[in-house]
Design an enzyme around this catalytic site. Structure first.
Site, PDB file in Angstrom:
ATOM      1  N   ALA A 155     -26.662   0.890  35.611  1.00  0.00           N
ATOM      2  CA  ALA A 155     -25.203   1.025  35.623  1.00  0.00           C
ATOM      3  C   ALA A 155     -24.546  -0.351  35.700  1.00  0.00           C
ATOM      4  CB  ALA A 155     -24.786   1.864  36.819  1.00  0.00           C
ATOM      5  N   GLU A 214     -32.246   3.033  43.088  1.00  0.00           N
ATOM      6  CA  GLU A 214     -31.053   3.693  43.648  1.00  0.00           C
ATOM      7  C   GLU A 214     -31.139   3.915  45.153  1.00  0.00           C
ATOM      8  OE1 GLU A 214     -32.556   4.394  40.886  1.00  0.00           O
ATOM      9  OE2 GLU A 214     -31.049   4.519  39.301  1.00  0.00           O
TER      10      GLU A 214
END
Ligand code: NAI
Length: 702
Positions: A61, A125
């Site tokens: 991201a 993450e």
């Protein structure tokens, strides 16, 4: 910048192009999707290679878009992955250098994957309190195998591509390409196109693979226990296990929904918020509002350190570790010999623990030279002074440095309490003077407070910030004030700890309450470690400077008993020779009780919650003053100082982040209650103007 399209023979190459790591931002996603569509529509194209420009496949991201509508705008990552999976022509991901998070999830949507050796592959993450949210938990176990995939997901650590390719039965990488990656990927893609044309078989999709484990129930039970022990205050690792287990118990699409559900729930937890805050705070700390990122820097290739004591030695090690030669200067040869011996001993201890190779020790030691003469350091690009904490001693050193150092050399002081502007005034080049406040042990602690004097030049500041990064410190800028950011705040925390003793607590009750809450060490154990005499010296100064400021006398009484802490074998606790275990001391309890009786205070039972709030809100209120005075440019800098220098619990995000989580209105209300306590100090709990204003406006520090 977004994505590039080119054709090589009958292969289309779609390249993510969003420096520095090809983050999957909105424009990149849009152009990437358009490239895939174009390749699908072109009859002359038989196969598609997807890759990343520069030094990454993709880092995932785009952090610049985090939390903004752009982050989820269509085409979002799930759409891109579906698009790749649904292509009628073979799609080959050509992975190199960095392939992480959403980048790996995207690659898992391709029909085939090839990789350059040495690529770092990860689903990180969990490090920001989440689980992978675009199919990572469902596809990686299918492609790589359940156990290695769960290990990667739960730790977030990168694994090298060639290691992953050697996992038996894995389908993550179809080939490791040792030559030119793009050539190899295109050849591979063209061959696959021909193969499918001939055999008419459907293109392979990771989602169609079956995740398997011979002993799933027992394995997941074991994994849960392991994770519970490791992750303590963080919910995400356990959710990683749940999500991966769903690969075995649920059809793919249901597993995807389950992953999403867990992801969304984690997103709302305070722990996730705290980790994200810390992630961004760390990056923000290196940005200084009036010092642009392209500020020119001075070269620092040779360093000198004055003083080979506790701090001088530790500071020196940081630079040796980074390959920067250091000359240490002392007053006497014995001090130098001691300093070198300590440095070597520290390195040898790392060798014993298997953390460092012997040849590395020799390489580092070879970068170290010593001297008793300023003549030998005059060519250094930067000098860091770490001599005794006395203005007279610092004055003599800086006057001498001013005489001998070459023009443009950076003159830094490691002072922890003295006025950096005053130190700068001993030279005719105050623009070159700066504070570099390392924390002890300086070779271990992550935090470096960079103290910006009123005359410090911008290029000096920019250079020292970059140098901090090079030696892998978390570098935070502080203006000049007593105690800078960290110690100025801790003084208020210690004052409250003293009041708590007067009102009825024992040192161990206070320590236990905050340690249970997450602090690495309570205030009294910390005092014993650092030396209670340091605080005593500061208070003696305060009694002169600010006679109206209230302190509990307990700490002075302790020092009068000669109980300075671990170094004297006794402090707030007793210590056995050679051991660091804090043993509750009847002498101290009696000393506190006597003092309480002298004050006429009837002891009361104080809850853990009150202890924690009094200590933490003391930090918050002083922190608000520091921000308002411009000593720090933003509240998140204070959080970084506390997370990296003072053992503040990461899952709380730092004192200012914690206050935001509680709600500043609630913090102020609680402070009002504390102010009404006759044994506390009402003026202490006057909300700092910034805190009062933000609370009244329903706002936060961040
Ligand atoms: P230390 O007493 O261990 O070492 C000081 C060294 O400086 C001694 O080896 C001494 O021989 C040498 N020295 C003194 N005057 C000198 C001179 N004129 N020229 C050359 N060498 C000289 O002290 P420590 O703990 O290393 O502290 C050094 C500085 O670091 C102080 O300013 C202190 O406030 C600061 N500091 C200390 C921390 C700690 O936890 N010890 C933490 C952060 C900063």
């Amino acid at each position: 910048m977004g994505a590039k399209y080119e054709v090589r023979g009958n292969v289309a190459v779609v390249t993510l192009d969003n420096p520095p790591v090809n983050g999957l931002g909105y424009d990149t996603r849009r152009e990437f999707a358009a490239g895939i569509e174009r390749a699908e529509a072109d009859a002359a194209i038989a196969a598609i290679v997807v890759t990343g420009a520069g030094r990454a496949f993709s880092g995932g991201a785009d952090i610049k878009e985090f939390g903004s509508p752009k982050a989820i705008a269509e085409p979002n990552l799930l759409t891109l992955i579906r698009q790749l999976e649904g292509c009628t022509k073979p799609v080959v991901a050509a992975v190199h250098d960095v392939c992480m998070g959403g980048g790996l999830e995207l690659a898992l949507g391709a029909h085939y994957r090839v990789a350059a050796p040495g690529s770092n592959v990860a689903l990180p993450e969990v490090k920001i309190g989440l689980i992978p949210g675009a199919g990572g938990t469902q596809r990686l176990p299918r492609a790589l195998g359940v156990e290695p995939a769960l290990n990667m997901i739960v730790t977030g650590e990168p694994v090298k591509s060639e290691l992953l390719a050697s996992v038996p039965g894995q389908k993550l990488f179809d080939q490791i390409v040792t030559g030119d990656l793009l050539d190899g990927a295109c050849t591979f893609a063209a061959a696959k196109a021909a193969e499918h044309k001939n055999n008419g078989k459907p293109l392979p999709r990771v989602r169609d693979l079956k995740a398997q484990h011979p002993n799933a129930d027992a394995y997941f039970q074991f994994a849960r226990n392991m994770v519970k022990g490791m992750s303590k205050s963080f919910p995400a690792p356990a959710k990683c296990v749940d999500a991966v287990q769903a690969c075995l118990t649920k059809p793919f699409d249901e597993g995807m929904l389950y992953e999403r559900e867990l992801f969304m729930a984690l997103m709302l937890t305070p722990e996730c918020k705290a980790l994200r805050h810390a992630f961004f705070a760390e990056r923000a700390a290196s940005k200084i509002p009036d010092v642009p990122e392209d500020t020119p820097q001075r070269k620092v290739e040779k360093l000198a350190v004055i003083g080979a004591g506790t701090m001088g030695g530790g500071i020196t090690m940081n630079f040796l570790n980074a390959g920067i030669p250091v000359t240490m200067l002392e007053m006497k040869q014995e001090a130098l010999d001691r300093g070198i011996a300590t440095i070597r001993k520290n390195y040898e201890a790392q060798v014993k623990k298997g953390k460092l190779k012997q040849d590395k020790v020799e390489q580092r030691m070879a970068l170290l030279t010593t001297t008793l003469s300023y003549d030998d350091i005059k060519d250094a690009d930067m000098v860091i002074e770490a001599v005794f904490e006395e203005m007279g001693v610092k004055e003599a050193v800086f006057r001498r440095l001013d005489e001998v150092m070459k023009p443009g050399a950076i003159l830094a002081s490691n002072t922890s309490t003295l006025d950096v502007d005053k130190i700068a005034s001993f030279t005719k080049r105050p623009q070159d003077v700066i504070g570099t406040h390392f924390f002890s042990p300086a070779n271990v602690m992550k935090l470096l407070e960079v103290v910006r004097g009123k005359a410090t030049a911008k290029d000096v500041l920019a250079t020292v910030m970059a140098l901090g990064k090079k030696i892998r410190k978390t570098t935070v800028v502080s203006g000049v004030c007593d105690g800078f950011i960290g110690n100025r705040m801790i003084e208020q925390y210690s004052r409250q700890a003293g009041f708590l003793l007067e009102e009825g607590c024992t040192p161990q009750q206070v320590d236990r309450a905050v340690e249970k809450w997450g602090m690495a060490m309570g205030p009294f154990r910390m005092g014993d470690l650092a030396g209670n005499d340091i605080g005593w010296a500061i208070r003696k100064r305060r009694y002169q400077e600010k006679p109206n400021m209230r302190y509990s006398k307990t700490a002075d009484l302790l020092c009068e008993l000669g109980r300075y802490g671990q170094k004297t074998g006794a402090g707030w606790y007793d210590y056995q020779p050679g051991k660091r275990d804090a043993i509750p001391s009847p002498v101290v309890v009696e000393m506190i009780e006597r003092h309480r009786a002298d004050l006429g205070i009837q002891p009361r039972k104080i809850s853990d919650e009150e202890i924690v709030h009094r200590l933490v809100y003391a930090l918050v209120n002083e922190g608000a003053k520091i921000v308002e005075e411009g000593i720090a440019s933003k509240a998140s800098d204070l959080d970084m100082v506390y997370l990296t220098g003072y053992g503040f619990p990461l899952h709380r995000g730092g004192p200012m982040c914690y206050a935001d989580t509680v709600g500043l209105f609630n913090v102020v209300q609680t402070m009002k209650k504390f102010a009404a306590n006759p044994h506390d100090d009402a003026s202490f709990w006057q909300p700092a103007p910034l805190l009062a204003r933000l609370a009244a406006e329903g706002r936060t520090f961040s």
